[in-house]
Design a protein around this motif. Structure first.
Motif, PDB file in Angstrom:
ATOM      1  N   GLU A  39      37.884  35.867  37.609  1.00 55.41           N
ATOM      2  CA  GLU A  39      37.272  35.517  38.883  1.00 55.41           C
ATOM      3  C   GLU A  39      36.169  34.497  38.640  1.00 55.41           C
ATOM      4  O   GLU A  39      35.546  34.483  37.572  1.00 55.41           O
ATOM      5  N   GLY A  40      35.937  33.616  39.599  1.00 55.58           N
ATOM      6  CA  GLY A  40      34.882  32.620  39.485  1.00 55.58           C
ATOM      7  C   GLY A  40      33.536  33.269  39.199  1.00 55.58           C
ATOM      8  O   GLY A  40      33.225  34.328  39.739  1.00 55.58           O
ATOM      9  N   GLY A  41      32.753  32.668  38.330  1.00 57.19           N
ATOM     10  CA  GLY A  41      31.434  33.183  37.986  1.00 57.19           C
ATOM     11  C   GLY A  41      31.424  34.193  36.852  1.00 57.19           C
ATOM     12  O   GLY A  41      30.351  34.605  36.417  1.00 57.19           O
ATOM     13  N   ALA A  42      32.593  34.590  36.365  1.00 56.69           N
ATOM     14  CA  ALA A  42      32.651  35.566  35.262  1.00 56.69           C
ATOM     15  C   ALA A  42      32.312  34.881  33.937  1.00 56.69           C
ATOM     16  O   ALA A  42      32.953  33.902  33.558  1.00 56.69           O
ATOM     17  N   ALA A  43      31.312  35.388  33.248  1.00 56.03           N
ATOM     18  CA  ALA A  43      30.938  34.830  31.944  1.00 56.03           C
ATOM     19  C   ALA A  43      32.055  35.129  30.942  1.00 56.03           C
ATOM     20  O   ALA A  43      32.623  36.217  30.939  1.00 56.03           O
TER      21      ALA A  43
END
Length: 62
Positions: A39-43
């Protein structure tokens, strides 16, 4: 590639070789033909375990 994040959703497909992906507190090793989604924003961080070819797609929405 050291830990980072991107705004968009990510798919990473290992076309050949082996790629270790660190995300969500665990490590998964992808081998040829395997794929993962983040998912977007997952480090996450990546490293090649052997000579590898990968296809990375980032979906950026307005």
């Amino acid at each position: 590639m050291p830990e980072h994040w991107v705004k968009g959703q990510v798919t990473l497909q290992c076309l050949s070789g082996a790629i270790a992906v660190d995300a969500h507190g665990r490590t998964v090793v992808l081998h040829g033909g395997e794929m993962l989604y983040l998912e977007g924003g997952a480090a996450h961080a990546l490293r090649a375990e052997s000579d590898s070819i990968a296809l990375l797609t980032i979906v950026l929405k307005d």
